[in-house]
Design a protein around this motif. Sequence first.
Motif, PDB file in Angstrom:
ATOM      1  N   ASP A 179       0.812  -1.215  -0.011  1.00 52.18           N
ATOM      2  CA  ASP A 179       0.018   0.109  -0.071  1.00 52.18           C
ATOM      3  C   ASP A 179       1.074   1.172  -0.090  1.00 52.18           C
ATOM      4  N   THR A 204      -2.108  -3.760  -5.227  1.00 53.13           N
ATOM      5  CA  THR A 204      -2.615  -2.568  -4.113  1.00 53.13           C
ATOM      6  C   THR A 204      -3.949  -2.047  -4.585  1.00 53.13           C
ATOM      7  N   ASP A 205      -4.713  -1.392  -3.837  1.00 57.37           N
ATOM      8  CA  ASP A 205      -5.668  -0.806  -4.312  1.00 57.37           C
ATOM      9  C   ASP A 205      -5.248   0.128  -5.535  1.00 57.37           C
ATOM     10  N   SER A 219      -6.257   3.205  -5.979  1.00 59.19           N
ATOM     11  CA  SER A 219      -6.131   4.614  -5.517  1.00 59.19           C
ATOM     12  C   SER A 219      -4.666   4.468  -4.678  1.00 59.19           C
ATOM     13  N   ASP A 220      -4.088   3.578  -4.311  1.00 64.90           N
ATOM     14  CA  ASP A 220      -2.840   3.462  -3.503  1.00 64.90           C
ATOM     15  C   ASP A 220      -1.771   3.419  -4.810  1.00 64.90           C
ATOM     16  N   ARG A 238      -5.714  -2.861  -8.217  1.00 64.90           N
ATOM     17  CA  ARG A 238      -7.080  -3.137  -8.248  1.00 64.90           C
ATOM     18  C   ARG A 238      -7.883  -2.271  -7.897  1.00 64.90           C
ATOM     19  N   THR A 255     -11.105  -0.701  -6.351  1.00 57.69           N
ATOM     20  CA  THR A 255     -12.067  -1.075  -5.070  1.00 57.69           C
ATOM     21  C   THR A 255     -13.621  -0.798  -5.422  1.00 57.69           C
ATOM     22  N   ASP A 303     -13.925   2.541  -6.009  1.00 65.51           N
ATOM     23  CA  ASP A 303     -13.531   3.091  -7.508  1.00 65.51           C
ATOM     24  C   ASP A 303     -14.574   2.832  -8.503  1.00 65.51           C
TER      25      ASP A 303
END
Length: 375
Positions: A259, A289-290, A292-293, A322, A324, A327
Amino acid sequence: MKLIHTADWQLGKPYGRFTPDLRAALTDARFEAIDTIGRAATEHGARHVLVAGDIFDTEGPEDRTIVQAVTRMERHPCRWWLLPGNHDFARNGGLWDRVRAKTGTATGTDSKITILATAEPHELEDGVWLLPAPLTHRHNLDDPTEAFDTTETPGARLRIGLAHGSIRNFSSHGETNNQIPPDRARRANLDYLALGDWHGVLRIDARTWYAGTPETDRFQNNDSGHALLVDVTPGAEPDITSFRTGRFHWLIRDWTVSDAAAFSADCAALLAEINAPDTLLQLTLAGITDLSDRVAILTQIESDLVHRLRFLDLRADDLVGRPTENDLASLDVEGTLGIAAHKLNALSQSDRPEARIARRALERLLVEYNREDQA
């Protein structure tokens, strides 16, 4: 007797992949390494510096490159023994005649620089003989040190070999040029064999060493940026001490990222242990990671880390973001945008070759949509 063993200065190296200001800094650092070596020779009482080939990167360097090299060597009290290597091999009317013209030998005065363009042994001091093996071609399948076995050195108390070539096959395929047998020091009764060609410090045996290049020139974990202080005593193994000569550090780091917070911690730890303005970093990121991260990580790199370091080579293709539910919800709108988001998300999670491209496209779609939404 103490001496310094160095090699592979590669003066005049072009560094074509870098910006002009970084190329200039890397070029100047290679000249500065000469002064570092000269000062170390004075500090440790080493009267001789042996340079085991590839002093210049090509056989046709600019005049400024030659003059800078000569003048920097001549301002130190030690004597410099220069061996032609495969990049700057010896030939009549070539590079080494130009170098001689810039030294005191051209005017008949004594010079601190000796060019070892022939395989003639030299008596450095009383009973201390230097056996050089200069290269006369860039590629030669013959062993350049074979003659050491039968070279006569009257009254020798020390026999020191100087050569440029491969004891190990450092290439991945094909025949090895200028191959030297690993037991040459034993065969030729050498007290020390100083080698060049491999760009890092490397011990072959107690009497046979590569010094490496004094200023690192590539991303490779090979203990470069050093020279060797060698204390040779008759009948005993030489005492070898590696000392730092390089200015720039070329680091390779491979980070698995979970992250944005973990990435920030890794960056802080790295910056605490290096001198960032003198560091070139090859950074490979991997992990899931997300989305956004991932965006936050790349933003931190582009807005901060890249400006702290002298140079950053970033490889982030294996850092997967990935999306979320939040997102996807932000992209869950009617019309072309929503359709594109759903198609890209489905493709990004498939095993198809286009999945990586789809992930990047979905990331860009989210970034641009949020930017427009905030505006």
